[in-house]
Write a protein that holds these residues in place. Structure first.
Motif, PDB file in Angstrom:
ATOM      1  N   ILE A 185     -57.988 -65.847  67.015  1.00  0.00           N
ATOM      2  CA  ILE A 185     -57.568 -66.239  68.358  1.00  0.00           C
ATOM      3  C   ILE A 185     -56.910 -67.601  68.260  1.00  0.00           C
ATOM      4  O   ILE A 185     -57.532 -68.596  67.904  1.00  0.00           O
ATOM      5  CB  ILE A 185     -58.777 -66.285  69.320  1.00  0.00           C
ATOM      6  CG1 ILE A 185     -59.459 -64.919  69.362  1.00  0.00           C
ATOM      7  CG2 ILE A 185     -58.323 -66.714  70.710  1.00  0.00           C
ATOM      8  CD1 ILE A 185     -60.901 -64.973  69.760  1.00  0.00           C
ATOM      9  N   LYS A 186     -55.622 -67.614  68.545  1.00  0.00           N
ATOM     10  CA  LYS A 186     -54.838 -68.828  68.376  1.00  0.00           C
ATOM     11  C   LYS A 186     -55.157 -69.818  69.494  1.00  0.00           C
ATOM     12  O   LYS A 186     -55.210 -69.443  70.661  1.00  0.00           O
ATOM     13  CB  LYS A 186     -53.352 -68.462  68.429  1.00  0.00           C
ATOM     14  CG  LYS A 186     -52.484 -69.331  67.555  1.00  0.00           C
ATOM     15  CD  LYS A 186     -51.031 -68.983  67.747  1.00  0.00           C
ATOM     16  CE  LYS A 186     -50.606 -67.750  66.938  1.00  0.00           C
ATOM     17  NZ  LYS A 186     -49.176 -67.425  67.179  1.00  0.00           N
ATOM     18  N   ALA A 187     -55.403 -71.094  69.131  1.00  0.00           N
ATOM     19  CA  ALA A 187     -55.649 -72.108  70.149  1.00  0.00           C
ATOM     20  C   ALA A 187     -54.588 -73.203  70.084  1.00  0.00           C
ATOM     21  O   ALA A 187     -54.193 -73.762  71.092  1.00  0.00           O
ATOM     22  CB  ALA A 187     -57.036 -72.721  69.982  1.00  0.00           C
ATOM     23  N   VAL A 188     -54.122 -73.502  68.869  1.00  0.00           N
ATOM     24  CA  VAL A 188     -53.046 -74.481  68.694  1.00  0.00           C
ATOM     25  C   VAL A 188     -51.946 -73.776  67.909  1.00  0.00           C
ATOM     26  O   VAL A 188     -52.207 -73.154  66.889  1.00  0.00           O
ATOM     27  CB  VAL A 188     -53.556 -75.713  67.916  1.00  0.00           C
ATOM     28  CG1 VAL A 188     -52.400 -76.633  67.577  1.00  0.00           C
ATOM     29  CG2 VAL A 188     -54.620 -76.449  68.717  1.00  0.00           C
ATOM     30  N   ASP A 189     -50.710 -73.891  68.427  1.00  0.00           N
ATOM     31  CA  ASP A 189     -49.640 -73.035  67.919  1.00  0.00           C
ATOM     32  C   ASP A 189     -48.472 -73.856  67.376  1.00  0.00           C
ATOM     33  O   ASP A 189     -47.646 -74.343  68.132  1.00  0.00           O
ATOM     34  CB  ASP A 189     -49.185 -72.120  69.075  1.00  0.00           C
ATOM     35  CG  ASP A 189     -48.187 -71.081  68.603  1.00  0.00           C
ATOM     36  OD1 ASP A 189     -47.967 -70.990  67.388  1.00  0.00           O
ATOM     37  OD2 ASP A 189     -47.640 -70.374  69.474  1.00  0.00           O
TER      38      ASP A 189
ATOM     39  N   GLY B 203     -57.026 -71.817  65.014  1.00  0.00           N
ATOM     40  CA  GLY B 203     -57.670 -70.862  65.911  1.00  0.00           C
ATOM     41  C   GLY B 203     -59.073 -70.535  65.453  1.00  0.00           C
ATOM     42  O   GLY B 203     -59.608 -71.170  64.543  1.00  0.00           O
ATOM     43  N   TYR B 204     -59.644 -69.527  66.120  1.00  0.00           N
ATOM     44  CA  TYR B 204     -61.033 -69.175  65.845  1.00  0.00           C
ATOM     45  C   TYR B 204     -61.132 -67.753  65.338  1.00  0.00           C
ATOM     46  O   TYR B 204     -60.258 -66.936  65.587  1.00  0.00           O
ATOM     47  CB  TYR B 204     -61.866 -69.295  67.120  1.00  0.00           C
ATOM     48  CG  TYR B 204     -61.905 -70.688  67.667  1.00  0.00           C
ATOM     49  CD1 TYR B 204     -62.922 -71.567  67.294  1.00  0.00           C
ATOM     50  CD2 TYR B 204     -60.917 -71.140  68.545  1.00  0.00           C
ATOM     51  CE1 TYR B 204     -62.958 -72.843  67.787  1.00  0.00           C
ATOM     52  CE2 TYR B 204     -60.945 -72.425  69.040  1.00  0.00           C
ATOM     53  CZ  TYR B 204     -61.974 -73.272  68.665  1.00  0.00           C
ATOM     54  OH  TYR B 204     -62.007 -74.536  69.148  1.00  0.00           O
TER      55      TYR B 204
ATOM     56  N   ILE C  79     -57.678 -73.386  60.063  1.00  0.00           N
ATOM     57  CA  ILE C  79     -56.236 -73.617  60.104  1.00  0.00           C
ATOM     58  C   ILE C  79     -55.561 -72.412  59.465  1.00  0.00           C
ATOM     59  O   ILE C  79     -55.900 -72.021  58.352  1.00  0.00           O
ATOM     60  CB  ILE C  79     -55.865 -74.891  59.313  1.00  0.00           C
ATOM     61  CG1 ILE C  79     -56.425 -76.120  60.026  1.00  0.00           C
ATOM     62  CG2 ILE C  79     -54.355 -75.002  59.160  1.00  0.00           C
ATOM     63  CD1 ILE C  79     -56.093 -77.422  59.351  1.00  0.00           C
ATOM     64  N   LYS C  80     -54.642 -71.804  60.205  1.00  0.00           N
ATOM     65  CA  LYS C  80     -54.001 -70.610  59.662  1.00  0.00           C
ATOM     66  C   LYS C  80     -52.715 -70.967  58.933  1.00  0.00           C
ATOM     67  O   LYS C  80     -52.457 -70.482  57.844  1.00  0.00           O
ATOM     68  CB  LYS C  80     -53.700 -69.629  60.797  1.00  0.00           C
ATOM     69  CG  LYS C  80     -53.525 -68.212  60.293  1.00  0.00           C
ATOM     70  CD  LYS C  80     -53.107 -67.295  61.415  1.00  0.00           C
ATOM     71  CE  LYS C  80     -52.892 -65.884  60.891  1.00  0.00           C
ATOM     72  NZ  LYS C  80     -52.023 -65.135  61.795  1.00  0.00           N
ATOM     73  N   ASP C  81     -51.946 -71.844  59.554  1.00  0.00           N
ATOM     74  CA  ASP C  81     -50.670 -72.255  58.963  1.00  0.00           C
ATOM     75  C   ASP C  81     -50.530 -73.756  59.059  1.00  0.00           C
ATOM     76  O   ASP C  81     -51.127 -74.379  59.929  1.00  0.00           O
ATOM     77  CB  ASP C  81     -49.497 -71.616  59.735  1.00  0.00           C
ATOM     78  CG  ASP C  81     -49.172 -70.240  59.178  1.00  0.00           C
ATOM     79  OD1 ASP C  81     -49.218 -70.113  57.938  1.00  0.00           O
ATOM     80  OD2 ASP C  81     -48.916 -69.329  59.990  1.00  0.00           O
TER      81      ASP C  81
END
Lengths: 274, 279, 332
Positions: free
Chosen positions: A17-21, A10-11, A60-62
């Motif tokens: 702000i999540k874009a790919v989950d 996300g950004y 990348i968050k996770d």
């Protein structure tokens, strides 16, 4: 080649702000993988994360994205997370942007823009030698040598896009990512470019990841298709199978939206023996 | 330091504060002057700054502070007159050229280009030398207007040209609005921001050119302006006498006024650039 | 082919601009409330030179001649244009009689050109360097501070800065000379160092202001250009920051500067005139000033005409260069 493991992208630095989950996907050697989905489905964000372009607050968050490349010269194996891919840019991997008017430096001749960024292994020989090889390479796709001496504004949209494909392919990379390479071009030119990309992939036996919102494009050249919707992968499998037997409602809608001719699809696969 | 100078609004506010200070100093305070500060020996000579004479007095017995307020008033007045007329003429002729096109455009564009190529100061010096060694304020103003209207005119012409191609202008045109109405209602709001920036900039150029002329003693000696104040200070050996406040105050006033004007003009043009992009 | 047509078109416009400028110069003395010849005579006699009636009459006639005040207006106009354009002859200087005006101008021009060229060049290189770096990281503190300094420097007129510099470095701290005195044999080291030493403050006053201007405009340019798609593509090619700056951003930032320069040249020239006068610098500005003070109308007409022609020529040359450098206009 690329392993995507439950990745959330996300950004934003303060908020997120999540874009790919939570997406998982593996991309193998010698295949053409298509990523389809509407605007905002997260396909472009996923592609940027795979390419390792973490500018403008993308993070990348996770989860992880890792790559495994084999150096063509010394056979050395390179394994790295995508945050370190920038060292492999224009060496092991290259990128085809959408060929808008301003994607090439308006003050630089095409030849210089092909050469700029080439890895050492592709630069060998004299300048004249290199130019000869580039000209021959372009000739293979019906582009004349005069293109090398042109400035970007002198080329048509289709020409510019073919030049961009050639620039990415001349690097001789193991992975090419293409971001909507045929959007905004008419069908005839589009087909030429798709044909060129398939030819390059068959010749180099590398991996091509193609991001496009146009299922028609995917139908024409991809081996495997990934359908994204609202940041998640809703369906994945061999392209022919998905078209023959779509599982997800969203995919069915996308396929139903394709133009048809006498009950058959109006486009055919390209780059295969008839 | 965060956001210092970076955002248009802050720039604008700082500039407005500086200009407001100059306007209070030059626009309002002269009314309260104890007498005409131009008159020689109206105050004791060669005083250092004190409670009675805030910025001291000159070697001619003039109060520097009140002299400064008069100088600021006259300089501002000249700048505003020059900028006002230049902007009005420039906007009008620029619109005419851009909107009418054809031979009118060609003729006007030629005059704009030609006047932009000609340096104004040498012409003013020539006039001053020929007209008896000093130029009266109204003549300077007229000459400056002649040399400064092409700047807004060129910009307005360019905007008017692109506006002509814009969709909503066509819509207005086909729905039967008159040309004048289209100009006033649709085109003018667009050029207002640019013109405001240009206006401020012309105030700056006007004051600067008159001061340049004054510093070498070719402007009117009957009136105090920031430039003539510097000229007097130099001529009456303020520097050799070490009276830095006398020469320093008009210099600092010019610098602060110009920085203020520049901040406002660039702030305004940044804002209209942002607005134009968001359309 | 269209390039040739463009150049010819520009040259025609240039010729018209020069004619227009000369027309303005021709009419200025005739617009005045005073007769320039009488004003001049008054000036000469006020300086204490005693002349008998016959001498005054002779001077009056020769002045009318140099002003081209003989014959009908049309004849006067034609004679004026002919004299400037075809012979470049402004007659002898009256204050330094009988040295021809042209000779005085030729002696002064290298000083003015040298000063303007050197200082703008230094300011341009420095300004581009700083502007490029601070535009590349527009939000870094150093960039903001640089821009803040530039914003405070740019609006200051040259002559004000010249004044401040001379007050600070010639009066308060007596480091640099108050007025220009050049000494030394031709081509000697002493001459060169004396020129540099004496030109330092006048040059600095121009350098600082022009530097401010370039920093502001190049920074704005750079921060816009680095968001362009071609800059992003270059980055995704794995090119380093240095290469992107020098090969992608800098050339694209430099091109529009040419147009800025064309618009600035007149203002820069105006500024340098006053700077020269303030520092007693032996250039065109000082020559104009001398002419005004001495009432030397031949010299005045000559210097003013030449400055106007020089600035117009410089502007037009820059205007002509632009399309030759921009491939989007060169190859259409």
């Amino acid at each position: 080649m690329i392993t995507i493991d439950k990745v959330t992208v996300g950004y934003g630095t303060a908020g997120f702000i999540k874009a790919v989950d939570g997406v998982s996907l593996s991309i193998g050697d010698n295949e053409i993988v298509g990523i389809a989905g509407e605007t905002g489905s997260g396909k472009s964000t996923l592609m940027r994360a795979v390419y390792g372009d973490f500018s403008t607050g993308l993070r990348i968050k996770d989860g992880t994205i890792t790559g495994r490349f084999v150096d063509q010269k010394n056979g050395q194996v390179i394994e790295a997370p995508s945050s370190r891919f920038h060292r492999l840019w224009w060496d092991q991997m290259s990128y085809i942007p959408q060929g808008s008017m301003s994607v090439l430096n308006p003050l630089m001749k095409i030849e210089a823009q092909v050469v700029d960024g080439l890895p050492k292994r592709e630069r060998g020989g004299s300048r004249a030698d290199l130019r000869r090889r580039i000209a021959d390479f372009l000739a293979g796709f019906g582009l004349e040598e005069t293109v090398l001496d042109a400035y970007p504004h002198q080329l048509s949209g289709g020409m510019r896009q073919r030049v961009l494909v050639a620039i990415a392919a001349f690097v001789n990379p193991r992975l090419i990512l293409a971001d909507e390479p045929t959007t905004a071009l008419d069908v005839v030119v589009q087909k030429k470019i798709l044909l060129m990309m398939v030819e390059i992939q068959r010749r180099l036996r590398n991996t091509l990841v193609l991001v496009s919102h146009d299922l028609g494009v995917h139908y024409q050249i991809t081996d495997r298709l990934v359908i994204m919707y609202k940041g998640q992968i809703v369906e994945t499998g061999p392209t022919a199978e998905i078209f023959a037997n779509p599982q997800h409602d969203y995919t069915r809608n996308l396929i139903a939206a394709l133009p048809r001719l006498h009950g058959k699809r109006s486009v055919d696969r390209v780059g295969e023996a008839p | 330091m965060r956001s210092f100078f970076a955002h248009a609004p802050f720039r604008l506010y700082l500039g407005i504060v500086l200009i407001a200070a100059c306007i209070i100093l030059g626009g309002i305070l002269p009314w309260f002057a104890p007498g005409d500060p131009l008159v020689w020996y109206s105050a004791p000579r060669n005083q250092s700054p004190s409670a009675a004479h805030w910025l001291g007095t000159t070697s001619l017995g003039q109060d520097v502070f009140w002299l400064l307020t008069y100088a600021l008033r006259n300089s501002l007045l000249l700048g505003l007159v020059v900028a006002g007329f230049s902007t009005i003429i420039g906007v009008f002729l620029g619109l005419a050229a851009g909107y009418a096109g054809g031979w009118l455009d060609r003729v006007l564009s030629f005059f704009m280009d030609a006047l932009l190529c000609i340096p104004s100061l040498p012409i003013l010096i020539l006039m001053a030398a020929l007209f008896g060694g000093q130029l009266a304020m109204p003549i300077i103003a007229v000459a400056l207007i002649v040399f400064n209207w092409p700047y807004p005119a060129r910009q307005v012409r360019a905007v008017a040209l692109t506006m002509r191609e814009r969709e909503f202008i066509n819509v207005a045109w086909f729905s039967g609005e008159s040309s004048v109405r289209i100009l006033v209602r649709h085109i003018f709001p667009y050029i207002a921001g640019w013109s405001a920036a240009n206006f401020i900039n012309t105030v700056l150029v006007g004051i600067s050119t008159e001061s340049a002329l004054a510093v070498i003693g070719l402007s009117s000696a009957q009136q105090a302006t920031l430039g003539t104040m510097i000229y007097w200070a130099i001529n009456y050996q303020a520097l050799l006498a070490g009276k830095y406040v006398w020469i320093g105050s008009p210099v600092i006033a010019i610098v602060l006024l110009f920085i203020g004007l520049f901040l406002v003009s660039s702030g305004l043009s940044m804002r209209s650039a942002a607005r134009r992009m968001s359309v | 082919m269209h390039l040739l047509r463009f150049i010819v078109g520009r040259l025609v416009v240039y010729a018209l601009v020069i004619v227009f400028a000369l027309t303005v110069l021709f009419f200025v003395p005739r617009l005045g409330p005073t007769d320039p010849v009488e004003a001049m005579l008054a000036k000469v006699s006020s300086q204490g030179a005693y002349m008998d009636a016959a001498q005054v009459d002779a001077l009056r006639r020769s002045l009318a001649d140099t002003f081209g005040l003989n014959g009908s207006l049309l004849e006067q106009y034609w004679a004026f244009i002919k004299r400037i354009v075809f012979t470049g002859d402004f007659g002898p200087s009256l204050s330094m009689y009988p040295t021809p005006v042209m000779e005085l101008i030729w002696n002064a021009l290298p000083w003015t050109f040298g000063l303007l060229l050197t200082s703008t060049l230094i300011a341009w290189v420095l300004g581009n360097f700083v502007g490029l770096l601070s535009g590349w990281r527009p939000n870094a503190n150093s960039s903001r501070i640089m821009e803040g300094i530039a914003i405070c420097l740019y609006p200051i007129p040259y002559y004000i800065l010249a004044l401040v510099l001379s007050i600070l470095f010639s009066y308060v701290w007596r480091i640099f000379p108050l007025t220009t005195t050049i000494r030394g044999a031709p081509w000697s080291w002493e001459l060169v160092s004396s020129i540099v030493w004496n030109s330092f403050l006048p040059a600095m006053s121009i350098v600082i202001v022009v530097f401010g201007w370039w920093v502001i405009s190049v920074k704005a340019q750079t921060s816009a250009l680095k968001e362009e798609e071609f800059a992003r593509y270059a980055r995704l090619k794995g090119l380093g920051d240095g290469r992107i700056l020098t090969r992608y951003i800098l050339p694209n930032a430099l091109l529009p500067q040419i147009t800025f320069l064309a618009l600035q040249i007149g203002l820069m020239f105006n500024g340098s005139l006053i700077t020269e006068i303030l520092f007693d610098y032996p250039g065109l500005g000082l020559l104009i000033y001398t002419a005004v003070l001495q009432g030397d109308f031949n010299l005045l007409m000559g210097t003013i005409s030449l400055s106007v022609i020089a600035v117009a020529t410089a502007t037009m040359i820059i205007d002509l260069i632009y399309p030759l450098l921009d491939p989007r206009i060169r190859h259409r």
